[in-house]
Design a protein around this motif. Structure first.
Motif, PDB file in Angstrom:
ATOM      1  N   VAL A 115       0.513  -1.193  -0.126  1.00 33.39           N
ATOM      2  CA  VAL A 115       0.170   0.076  -0.186  1.00 33.39           C
ATOM      3  C   VAL A 115       1.048   1.124  -0.063  1.00 33.39           C
ATOM      4  O   VAL A 115       1.920   1.612   0.714  1.00 33.39           O
ATOM      5  CB  VAL A 115      -1.128  -0.300   1.430  1.00 33.39           C
ATOM      6  N   SER A 116       0.625   2.151  -0.811  1.00 35.70           N
ATOM      7  CA  SER A 116       1.337   3.210  -1.019  1.00 35.70           C
ATOM      8  C   SER A 116       1.003   4.371  -0.991  1.00 35.70           C
ATOM      9  O   SER A 116      -0.212   4.344  -1.760  1.00 35.70           O
ATOM     10  CB  SER A 116       1.629   3.633  -2.706  1.00 35.70           C
ATOM     11  N   PHE A 117       1.712   5.617  -0.239  1.00 40.43           N
ATOM     12  CA  PHE A 117       1.147   6.374   0.174  1.00 40.43           C
ATOM     13  C   PHE A 117       1.472   7.588   0.111  1.00 40.43           C
ATOM     14  O   PHE A 117       2.983   7.916  -0.535  1.00 40.43           O
ATOM     15  CB  PHE A 117       0.855   7.050   1.538  1.00 40.43           C
ATOM     16  N   SER A 118       1.029   8.593  -1.255  1.00 36.82           N
ATOM     17  CA  SER A 118       1.257  10.081  -2.238  1.00 36.82           C
ATOM     18  C   SER A 118       1.333  10.847  -0.353  1.00 36.82           C
ATOM     19  O   SER A 118       0.766  10.544   0.141  1.00 36.82           O
ATOM     20  CB  SER A 118       0.708   9.794  -3.317  1.00 36.82           C
ATOM     21  N   GLY A 119       2.003  12.425  -0.858  1.00 36.50           N
ATOM     22  CA  GLY A 119       1.331  13.633  -0.788  1.00 36.50           C
ATOM     23  C   GLY A 119       0.602  13.467   0.301  1.00 36.50           C
ATOM     24  O   GLY A 119       0.166  14.642   1.035  1.00 36.50           O
ATOM     25  N   ILE A 120      -1.034  12.986  -0.945  1.00 38.94           N
ATOM     26  CA  ILE A 120      -2.364  13.368   0.354  1.00 38.94           C
ATOM     27  C   ILE A 120      -2.197  13.032   1.436  1.00 38.94           C
ATOM     28  O   ILE A 120      -3.126  13.170   2.354  1.00 38.94           O
ATOM     29  CB  ILE A 120      -3.288  12.402  -0.622  1.00 38.94           C
ATOM     30  N   LEU A 121      -1.367  11.906   1.825  1.00 39.28           N
ATOM     31  CA  LEU A 121      -1.239  11.842   3.383  1.00 39.28           C
ATOM     32  C   LEU A 121      -0.773  12.661   4.352  1.00 39.28           C
ATOM     33  O   LEU A 121      -1.547  13.235   5.642  1.00 39.28           O
ATOM     34  CB  LEU A 121      -0.044  10.708   3.706  1.00 39.28           C
TER      35      LEU A 121
END
Length: 266
Positions: free
Chosen positions: A173-179
């Motif tokens: 599960v990859s997280f972007s700047g939205i996090l």
């Protein structure tokens, strides 16, 4: 060291100073980047960038927005193109019901074709999923039952059920700047629950720049900010989180550590 597991260095946004963006990323501690394919027809552009920069790798695949344009691309063709030593993944492919730029039937067909290629090659499938959780889950479960394949839920913004099922099926599960956005409390709760050995970070540059760069053009160097937020969510230091996500990325993109150096490829 950090790895930006998903960016788009072939986009016009980077054209005038691509070497500068790569250098700034490396200076920020982002030692590897994966530039992700959105059209198989543009594979030469992706591999050329990956051949030019030792820190850059690429994938091959068709974004769901473009699925209807490349339905003639077979799993065998994807597998053949992925034999290039700088190609470490299949995709991105999946379902996008937010924009619906491609008919949903075409998106699903393309998604399954890419899954078949990932199963054949055991290269990770980069999955794009937006407002299509139920259908993504259904396809993943059905296809995984036919034979296992590695995959990444990229730029994760879906609900907790897709994250849970993804982990259950062995996906990353990859997280972007939205996090990093103030409005992303629910996403941070999901990030807190994903097992450490399944976590990745990315930029999806040139889009989705993290705080404090929100609203500006994103770039691989900024993945550091996402890693900082993820570290805070998990009660870890940035160095600890960098170690975790880098180890995960190297395990997921296993071909990085087995491919020929750029000099030999070029």
């Amino acid at each position: 060291m950090l790895i930006d597991t998903h960016c788009h260095l072939d986009f016009p946004d980077f054209a005038e100073d691509l070497a500068g963006y790569v250098a700034r990323a490396e200076a920020a501690g982002v030692k590897r980047m994966v530039t992700i394919s959105t059209r198989v027809a543009r594979f030469e552009a992706y591999r050329t960038i990956a051949e030019r920069f030792p820190a850059v790798w690429c994938s091959v695949g068709t974004h769901p927005h473009n699925a209807h344009e490349e339905l003639d691309v077979s799993a065998e063709q994807l597998a053949k193109l992925s034999e290039h030593p700088r190609c470490v993944a299949i995709g991105e492919a999946g379902l996008d019901y937010h924009y619906d730029k491609s008919p949903r039937e075409a998106q699903a067909q393309g998604f399954r074709t890419h899954i078949a290629a990932a199963r054949m090659t055991q290269l990770p499938l980069v999955i794009h999923a937006r407002q299509a959780d139920e259908d993504v889950i259904a396809i993943l479960r059905e296809e995984m039952a036919k034979g296992a394949f590695p995959a990444i839920l990229h730029c994760f913004t879906a609900g907790p059920e897709l994250a849970r099922v993804g982990v259950e099926l062995g996906l990353y599960v990859s997280f972007s700047g939205i996090l990093t956005f103030k409005t992303s409390e629910d996403l941070r709760r999901i990030a807190a629950a994903v097992p450490l050995d399944r976590l990745l970070v990315e930029t999806d540059a040139p889009y989705l720049a993290p705080v404090p760069f929100r609203g500006k053009q994103n770039q691989p160097a900024y993945v550091v900010e996402t890693a900082k937020t993820l570290a805070e969510v998990r009660g870890m230091s940035l160095d600890e989180m960098a170690g975790v996500t880098t180890a995960n990325a190297r395990r997921c993109y296993w071909k990085m550590d087995h491919a020929a150096p750029v000099a030999q490829v070029a």
